[in-house]
Write an enzyme that holds these catalytic residues in place. Sequence first.
Site, mmCIF file in Angstrom:
data_model
loop_
_atom_site.group_PDB
_atom_site.id
_atom_site.type_symbol
_atom_site.label_atom_id
_atom_site.label_comp_id
_atom_site.label_asym_id
_atom_site.label_seq_id
_atom_site.Cartn_x
_atom_site.Cartn_y
_atom_site.Cartn_z
ATOM 1 N N ALA A 182 0.837 -1.203 0.000
ATOM 2 C CA ALA A 182 0.000 0.000 0.000
ATOM 3 C C ALA A 182 0.872 1.253 0.000
ATOM 4 C CB ALA A 182 -0.932 -0.006 1.207
ATOM 5 N N ASP A 183 1.935 1.215 0.792
ATOM 6 C CA ASP A 183 2.871 2.339 0.842
ATOM 7 C C ASP A 183 3.563 2.562 -0.498
ATOM 8 O OD1 ASP A 183 2.970 3.735 3.307
ATOM 9 O OD2 ASP A 183 3.868 2.007 4.285
ATOM 10 N N LEU A 184 3.791 1.504 -1.246
ATOM 11 C CA LEU A 184 4.525 1.613 -2.505
ATOM 12 C C LEU A 184 3.614 1.835 -3.702
ATOM 13 C CD1 LEU A 184 7.105 -1.268 -1.910
ATOM 14 C CD2 LEU A 184 7.499 1.193 -1.705
#
Length: 412
Positions: A182-184
């Site tokens: 999700a962060d990436l």
Amino acid sequence: MAETRRPLEGIRVLDLTVALAGPYCTLLLAGLGAEVIKIEAPTGGDIARFNPPFYGKDGIHLGALADGDVSLSILARARAKKSLSLDLKSERGLEIFKDLVKQSDLVVENLSDGTVERLGVDYDSLKGINPRLIYCSITGMGRPSPYPGLKVMDIAVQALSGVMDTTGDKDGPPTRLGLPMADLLAPLYGMMGIQSALIQRGVTGQGQHVMVSMMDCLSSLLPFEHFDVLQRMGFPARTGNHQTRLAPFGVFETADGHVSIAAANDKWAGLIFEAMGQPELIRDPRYATRGPRAVNADDVNGRIEAWTRTLTTDAVIEALSTQRGVPCVKVRTALEAMADPALRESGAIVPLVHPDVGEIDAVGAGIPIRMSAATVGLDKPAPKLGADNAEVLGLLGLGADEIENLKSSGVI
């Protein structure tokens, strides 16, 4: 021969991001040639500066941050950026920021809900200063968040998005993905929005607010596997190392490791059965076509793995990929992949550089984009906090005495 330009050369970015999702977006912008000015609080800067492991005089370690130590997180995420220490909570700091906005193309932020509004650096507060400004917000759950007060982390997004429910063994628990997806993923969508907005601005002359959330971006991938339909048909969401509807398609144990086999069509399935010495299986109605193989996936996979376990990884690859053209490769460890000379040569993986001592024994992500008429890359090490104060403030015509006064008063 003229020097090749970078595609985003001439674009100035004010970077209000912290941790991972936002800094990865601005890292990509920097790698594509934008001038990225990372704005950090003078009292400590990005929270990632305090993430272990650190690199210092004792090499790489997990101990407390000491003089000369730099977090590997910052060495990786702040490359090719400039660092301006600036107290946005102060009247003079906010004034300086707004003066920079007048000379900039982009603002990127991923601060917690309500922060940019409290600081007075939200899009509505800035668009009047520079109508051409493109402002990108990368959030956890969107704004307003449907989960007020929730401190959003990647693992929470994986859990709430349903993606975690699709990962792991059929009879096991939901499993976190090995990478902070999700962060990436959200910064990649943010980049698409930013570059689309730049193109539109070239036509209309107007900027706009680009908004992406980690939750939306990760959840939007779920329908690609039609989990809703398949579960109504009795297929579990979690299928471990195998993709049931494409069987045989997954990871199989060998005598000395594992291989990945992707035999999603009847021809390749038949060639696997041939390599196993059981060519008659392709005429068995349970295995002859994709639909029945999906229903009988556990049986198909069990038969294949009983065969692969008797052979080395190299022998399975020889029998399937080399001799028969069936997609089959070794499952490499992360260390093996990161040491791949081809990935180093392409620039997908690059050594990290400490601002004082140079290249260290650790790697970071490169810019995995190749262009025929432009160059990309992260060829400058991460700066120390405030290392570029004089250069950036010089854009506003501030002299050495005024910069020193700003420092002594804690504004920078």
